[in-house]
Design a protein around this motif. Structure first.
Motif, mmCIF file in Angstrom:
data_model
loop_
_atom_site.group_PDB
_atom_site.id
_atom_site.type_symbol
_atom_site.label_atom_id
_atom_site.label_comp_id
_atom_site.label_asym_id
_atom_site.label_seq_id
_atom_site.Cartn_x
_atom_site.Cartn_y
_atom_site.Cartn_z
ATOM 1 N N MET A 1 6.744 106.795 46.196
ATOM 2 C CA MET A 1 7.808 107.102 45.251
ATOM 3 C C MET A 1 9.133 107.134 46.012
ATOM 4 O O MET A 1 9.220 107.681 47.096
ATOM 5 C CB MET A 1 7.523 108.455 44.581
ATOM 6 C CG MET A 1 8.544 108.833 43.554
ATOM 7 S SD MET A 1 8.080 110.206 42.478
ATOM 8 C CE MET A 1 7.832 111.545 43.611
ATOM 9 N N SER A 2 10.160 106.542 45.436
ATOM 10 C CA SER A 2 11.474 106.566 46.079
ATOM 11 C C SER A 2 12.106 107.946 45.916
ATOM 12 O O SER A 2 11.571 108.819 45.247
ATOM 13 C CB SER A 2 12.375 105.494 45.466
ATOM 14 O OG SER A 2 12.640 105.798 44.114
ATOM 15 N N ALA A 3 13.258 108.122 46.509
ATOM 16 C CA ALA A 3 13.933 109.418 46.491
ATOM 17 C C ALA A 3 14.161 109.892 45.063
ATOM 18 O O ALA A 3 14.693 109.167 44.231
ATOM 19 C CB ALA A 3 15.260 109.312 47.226
ATOM 20 N N ALA A 4 13.734 111.088 44.787
ATOM 21 C CA ALA A 4 13.942 111.711 43.483
ATOM 22 C C ALA A 4 15.075 112.712 43.628
ATOM 23 O O ALA A 4 15.235 113.326 44.674
ATOM 24 C CB ALA A 4 12.662 112.411 43.037
ATOM 25 N N ILE A 65 14.731 115.725 36.835
ATOM 26 C CA ILE A 65 14.666 114.933 38.064
ATOM 27 C C ILE A 65 14.417 113.482 37.697
ATOM 28 O O ILE A 65 13.476 113.171 36.963
ATOM 29 C CB ILE A 65 13.538 115.451 38.974
ATOM 30 C CG1 ILE A 65 13.772 116.932 39.304
ATOM 31 C CG2 ILE A 65 13.396 114.595 40.223
ATOM 32 C CD1 ILE A 65 12.564 117.637 39.878
ATOM 33 N N ALA A 66 15.236 112.568 38.208
ATOM 34 C CA ALA A 66 15.070 111.133 37.969
ATOM 35 C C ALA A 66 14.135 110.541 39.012
ATOM 36 O O ALA A 66 14.242 110.850 40.202
ATOM 37 C CB ALA A 66 16.426 110.433 38.047
ATOM 38 N N VAL A 67 13.208 109.701 38.558
ATOM 39 C CA VAL A 67 12.264 109.019 39.445
ATOM 40 C C VAL A 67 12.138 107.562 39.018
ATOM 41 O O VAL A 67 12.522 107.186 37.913
ATOM 42 C CB VAL A 67 10.866 109.685 39.442
ATOM 43 C CG1 VAL A 67 10.934 111.119 39.944
ATOM 44 C CG2 VAL A 67 10.224 109.624 38.063
ATOM 45 N N ASP A 68 11.550 106.753 39.896
ATOM 46 C CA ASP A 68 11.301 105.346 39.591
ATOM 47 C C ASP A 68 9.931 105.117 38.966
ATOM 48 O O ASP A 68 9.723 104.124 38.286
ATOM 49 C CB ASP A 68 11.406 104.502 40.866
ATOM 50 C CG ASP A 68 12.832 104.426 41.381
ATOM 51 O OD1 ASP A 68 13.774 104.482 40.569
ATOM 52 O OD2 ASP A 68 12.998 104.321 42.611
ATOM 53 N N ASP A 69 8.979 106.007 39.225
ATOM 54 C CA ASP A 69 7.612 105.834 38.728
ATOM 55 C C ASP A 69 7.149 107.161 38.135
ATOM 56 O O ASP A 69 6.777 108.085 38.869
ATOM 57 C CB ASP A 69 6.694 105.389 39.867
ATOM 58 C CG ASP A 69 5.286 105.055 39.417
ATOM 59 O OD1 ASP A 69 4.809 105.630 38.404
ATOM 60 O OD2 ASP A 69 4.641 104.243 40.092
ATOM 61 N N LEU A 70 7.176 107.244 36.820
ATOM 62 C CA LEU A 70 6.876 108.501 36.132
ATOM 63 C C LEU A 70 5.427 108.939 36.336
ATOM 64 O O LEU A 70 5.159 110.104 36.602
ATOM 65 C CB LEU A 70 7.194 108.361 34.643
ATOM 66 C CG LEU A 70 7.281 109.651 33.846
ATOM 67 C CD1 LEU A 70 8.407 110.541 34.365
ATOM 68 C CD2 LEU A 70 7.488 109.347 32.373
#
Length: 113
Positions: A1-4, A65-70
């Motif tokens: 997972m990228s930076a959240a 919190i924003a993420v790239d892969d929920l």
């Protein structure tokens, strides 16, 4: 997972119109309406959302919190000991889930779509 990162905070607004007017006047914030009981800033930095639907609102401010892969984020929250308090759901602009950390704080995780 990228930076959240926390990029959003939602506030419950039992008097939605007055709360919306307050933030617009106090800080000169432009708020975009998404229906009759939701408005938010859209600066792209850390934005503020106001929800007047008390059936949907959290009891306290809700960091998001924003993420790239929920789905990966949900699995990591569970593996780390978090408790899912609201399963993944869709809303205008994306999908998210809510969780409680070991101290009982509720947060949300979202992915734009």
């Amino acid at each position: 997972m990228s930076a959240a990162r926390i990029n959003y905070v939602e506030l419950p607004a039992c008097d939605f119109a007055a709360t919306r007017a307050f933030y617009a006047a106090a800080f000169d914030w432009a708020l975009t309406d998404y229906g009759p009981d939701y408005a938010c800033t859209t600066t792209g930095d850390v934005d503020l959302g106001l929800t007047g639907d008390m059936a949907e609102a959290s009891a306290a401010p809700l960091p998001v919190i924003a993420v790239d892969d929920l789905e990966a984020a949900e699995a990591q929250v569970r593996a780390a000991g978090g408790t899912i308090s609201r399963a993944i759901f869709a809303f205008p602009g994306g999908r998210r889930f809510h969780f409680r950390d070991p101290a009982g704080n509720e947060l949300a995780v979202w992915k734009a779509e």
